[in-house]
Design a protein around this motif. Structure first.
Motif, mmCIF file in Angstrom:
data_model
loop_
_atom_site.group_PDB
_atom_site.id
_atom_site.type_symbol
_atom_site.label_atom_id
_atom_site.label_comp_id
_atom_site.label_asym_id
_atom_site.label_seq_id
_atom_site.Cartn_x
_atom_site.Cartn_y
_atom_site.Cartn_z
ATOM 1 N N THR A 46 -13.787 -2.731 -2.308
ATOM 2 C CA THR A 46 -13.251 -3.320 -1.738
ATOM 3 C C THR A 46 -14.248 -3.109 -0.839
ATOM 4 O O THR A 46 -14.048 -4.244 0.490
ATOM 5 N N TYR A 47 -15.522 -3.085 -1.366
ATOM 6 C CA TYR A 47 -16.746 -3.830 -0.603
ATOM 7 C C TYR A 47 -18.086 -4.330 -1.610
ATOM 8 O O TYR A 47 -19.410 -3.854 -1.816
ATOM 9 N N PRO A 48 -17.476 -5.318 -2.406
ATOM 10 C CA PRO A 48 -18.311 -6.028 -2.962
ATOM 11 C C PRO A 48 -19.975 -6.192 -2.598
ATOM 12 O O PRO A 48 -20.396 -7.208 -2.993
ATOM 13 N N ASN A 49 -19.886 -6.681 -1.156
ATOM 14 C CA ASN A 49 -20.945 -6.967 -0.482
ATOM 15 C C ASN A 49 -21.953 -5.988 -0.191
ATOM 16 O O ASN A 49 -23.224 -5.973 -0.178
ATOM 17 N N THR A 50 -21.949 -4.906 -0.467
ATOM 18 C CA THR A 50 -22.135 -3.000 -0.251
ATOM 19 C C THR A 50 -24.043 -3.010 -0.981
ATOM 20 O O THR A 50 -23.096 -3.856 -2.259
ATOM 21 N N ALA A 51 -25.467 -2.842 -0.816
ATOM 22 C CA ALA A 51 -26.259 -2.747 -1.575
ATOM 23 C C ALA A 51 -25.393 -1.775 -2.790
ATOM 24 O O ALA A 51 -24.997 -0.676 -2.426
ATOM 25 N N VAL A 52 -25.431 -2.090 -3.934
ATOM 26 C CA VAL A 52 -25.346 0.107 -5.112
ATOM 27 C C VAL A 52 -25.773 0.713 -5.005
ATOM 28 O O VAL A 52 -25.236 1.803 -5.215
ATOM 29 N N PRO A 53 -27.137 1.267 -4.447
ATOM 30 C CA PRO A 53 -27.360 2.250 -3.792
ATOM 31 C C PRO A 53 -26.468 2.887 -3.135
ATOM 32 O O PRO A 53 -25.867 4.277 -2.928
ATOM 33 N N THR A 58 -22.195 6.383 -1.213
ATOM 34 C CA THR A 58 -20.421 7.334 -0.853
ATOM 35 C C THR A 58 -19.728 8.094 -1.459
ATOM 36 O O THR A 58 -18.998 8.673 -1.588
ATOM 37 N N ASN A 59 -19.867 7.210 -3.150
ATOM 38 C CA ASN A 59 -18.874 7.892 -3.819
ATOM 39 C C ASN A 59 -19.311 9.376 -4.272
ATOM 40 O O ASN A 59 -18.515 10.298 -4.470
ATOM 41 N N LYS A 60 -21.139 9.093 -4.703
ATOM 42 C CA LYS A 60 -21.071 10.939 -4.318
ATOM 43 C C LYS A 60 -21.060 11.936 -3.839
ATOM 44 O O LYS A 60 -20.773 12.978 -3.668
ATOM 45 N N ILE A 61 -20.788 11.168 -2.001
ATOM 46 C CA ILE A 61 -20.602 12.431 -0.754
ATOM 47 C C ILE A 61 -18.807 12.558 -1.349
ATOM 48 O O ILE A 61 -19.087 14.088 -1.711
ATOM 49 N N ALA A 62 -18.244 12.288 -1.553
ATOM 50 C CA ALA A 62 -16.834 12.582 -1.878
ATOM 51 C C ALA A 62 -16.463 12.864 -2.947
ATOM 52 O O ALA A 62 -15.798 13.595 -3.001
ATOM 53 N N ALA A 201 -29.468 13.626 -7.425
ATOM 54 C CA ALA A 201 -29.234 12.672 -6.898
ATOM 55 C C ALA A 201 -28.277 12.173 -5.682
ATOM 56 O O ALA A 201 -28.949 11.581 -5.231
ATOM 57 N N LEU A 202 -27.467 13.308 -4.931
ATOM 58 C CA LEU A 202 -26.481 12.822 -4.033
ATOM 59 C C LEU A 202 -28.277 13.509 -2.956
ATOM 60 O O LEU A 202 -28.148 12.547 -0.955
ATOM 61 N N TYR A 203 -29.221 14.570 -3.114
ATOM 62 C CA TYR A 203 -30.018 14.294 -1.673
ATOM 63 C C TYR A 203 -30.936 13.271 -2.140
ATOM 64 O O TYR A 203 -31.994 13.034 -0.768
ATOM 65 N N VAL A 204 -30.844 12.733 -2.884
ATOM 66 C CA VAL A 204 -32.353 11.339 -3.138
ATOM 67 C C VAL A 204 -31.353 9.981 -1.913
ATOM 68 O O VAL A 204 -32.126 9.367 -1.392
ATOM 69 N N PHE A 205 -30.061 10.133 -2.575
ATOM 70 C CA PHE A 205 -29.250 8.863 -1.967
ATOM 71 C C PHE A 205 -29.269 9.232 -0.266
ATOM 72 O O PHE A 205 -29.263 9.219 0.769
ATOM 73 N N ILE A 206 -29.344 10.738 0.046
ATOM 74 C CA ILE A 206 -28.303 11.030 1.529
ATOM 75 C C ILE A 206 -30.147 10.906 2.372
ATOM 76 O O ILE A 206 -30.400 10.232 3.538
ATOM 77 N N SER A 207 -31.549 11.152 1.366
ATOM 78 C CA SER A 207 -32.419 10.991 2.284
ATOM 79 C C SER A 207 -32.896 9.569 2.717
ATOM 80 O O SER A 207 -34.001 9.300 2.902
ATOM 81 N N GLN A 208 -32.491 8.598 1.705
ATOM 82 C CA GLN A 208 -32.927 7.273 1.965
ATOM 83 C C GLN A 208 -31.454 6.906 2.657
ATOM 84 O O GLN A 208 -31.875 5.249 2.947
ATOM 85 N N GLY A 209 -30.831 6.952 3.133
ATOM 86 C CA GLY A 209 -29.968 6.759 3.822
ATOM 87 C C GLY A 209 -28.735 5.686 3.283
ATOM 88 O O GLY A 209 -28.103 5.012 3.767
ATOM 89 N N ASN A 210 -28.736 5.275 2.058
ATOM 90 C CA ASN A 210 -27.519 5.034 1.062
ATOM 91 C C ASN A 210 -26.456 5.759 1.170
ATOM 92 O O ASN A 210 -25.773 6.119 0.045
ATOM 93 N N TYR A 211 -26.139 5.366 2.464
ATOM 94 C CA TYR A 211 -24.496 5.821 2.449
ATOM 95 C C TYR A 211 -23.341 5.454 3.665
ATOM 96 O O TYR A 211 -24.016 5.486 4.502
ATOM 97 N N ILE A 212 -22.110 5.689 3.496
ATOM 98 C CA ILE A 212 -21.577 4.779 5.110
ATOM 99 C C ILE A 212 -21.052 6.209 4.848
ATOM 100 O O ILE A 212 -19.928 6.392 4.548
ATOM 101 N N ILE A 213 -21.420 6.247 5.978
ATOM 102 C CA ILE A 213 -20.992 7.938 6.338
ATOM 103 C C ILE A 213 -19.302 7.904 6.732
ATOM 104 O O ILE A 213 -18.366 8.725 6.318
#
Length: 264
Positions: A46-53, A58-62, A201-213
């Motif tokens: 659904t979001y093919p152009n979004t960066a993989v990280p 986003t997936n990890k938060i859910a 892993a989630l800590y790393v992604f959040i600290s880097q801003g790699n998520y769509i809230i």
């Protein structure tokens, strides 16, 4: 910009689709693990152009939201050996970190054929052995339990960091095969261990801003709802129900790895 404005930027059909698939993923993950096999590809499609990280974060938060709720639900019904949990969680946490570090230096594709044929063997064994995971089969000494728990944490933790798909299902399998747990007990332990391996892993992604809230919130609510339903169903229906779901998830993993090995 408030949350309503953020939600308005997305196609409602996409949001509803992601919510429904996250609900299903939460249900499956709570029963026997493997929800990521549904949820992560749904995000990628659904979001093919979004960066993989960003997709990973986003997936990890859910996923962690649902897994945490499942762990709490199981803890009310299952009596944990907390020392065994601590040993397994610690070794898996360390091994997952090592696996994540190595993934950028080693070609992971060489492992996929091995995992593919191993999964076929697991499916055949589970299908033919009708009582597999139906009741506790081993009376191990405490030291053996702790050693097997440590070994399981090393193996599955490394896999989680190195490859990842189906980690929860492999944890369930490990607790059943190595420690002789029944499926319900194994699922409960797997949920707690999975929470631990995902936190770093989630800590790393959040600290880097790699998520769509806004996407993460919708998927988290749906995943938690599915997780509550899945946990209640697993506890109500018992080991044979979990065994059937486990077989279904293993078959999905066979298809996924088969595609990677022969077509990708």
């Amino acid at each position: 910009m408030d949350l309503l404005e953020l939600f308005a930027q997305h196609d409602p059909i996409v949001l509803i689709t992601l919510g429904l698939l996250s609900l299903l993923a939460g249900f499956i993950d709570a029963v026997v693990g493997g929800g990521g096999l549904i949820q992560f590809p749904a995000l990628m499609i659904t979001y093919p152009n979004t960066a993989v990280p960003t997709v990973f974060g986003t997936n990890k938060i859910a996923g962690l939201s649902g897994t945490s709720i499942a762990a709490i639900q199981y803890s009310k019904r299952i009596k944990f050996n907390w020392k065994l949990l601590l040993i397994t969680a610690t070794s898996s946490f360390i091994a997952s970190f090592i696996g994540a570090k190595l993934v950028s230096t080693i070609n992971v594709n060489f492992l996929k054929p091995f995992i593919f044929f191993m999964l076929i063997g697991i499916a055949i064994y589970t299908y033919t052995k009708k009582d597999f995971g139906s009741f506790s089969t081993k009376n191990l000494t405490a030291n053996k339990k702790y050693f097997y728990g440590f070994l399981l944490g090393i193996l599955i933790g490394f896999y989680d960091g190195f490859l990842g798909p189906g980690t929860g299902s492999f944890l369930v399998l490990g607790f059943v095969a190595l420690l002789g747990f029944e499926f319900l007990e194994a699922s409960a332990y797997a949920k707690v261990i999975n929470c631990v391996t995902n936190v770093s892993a989630l800590y790393v992604f959040i600290s880097q801003g790699n998520y769509i809230i806004e996407i993460a919130l919708i998927m988290a609510v749906a995943n938690v709802s599915g997780s509550i339903l899945g946990t209640k169903m697993a506890i109500l229906r018992g080991n044979q129900f979990i065994r059937k779901v486990f077989l279904a998830v293993v078959c999905i993993m066979i298809l996924r790895y088969g595609y990677d090995v022969f077509y990708s």
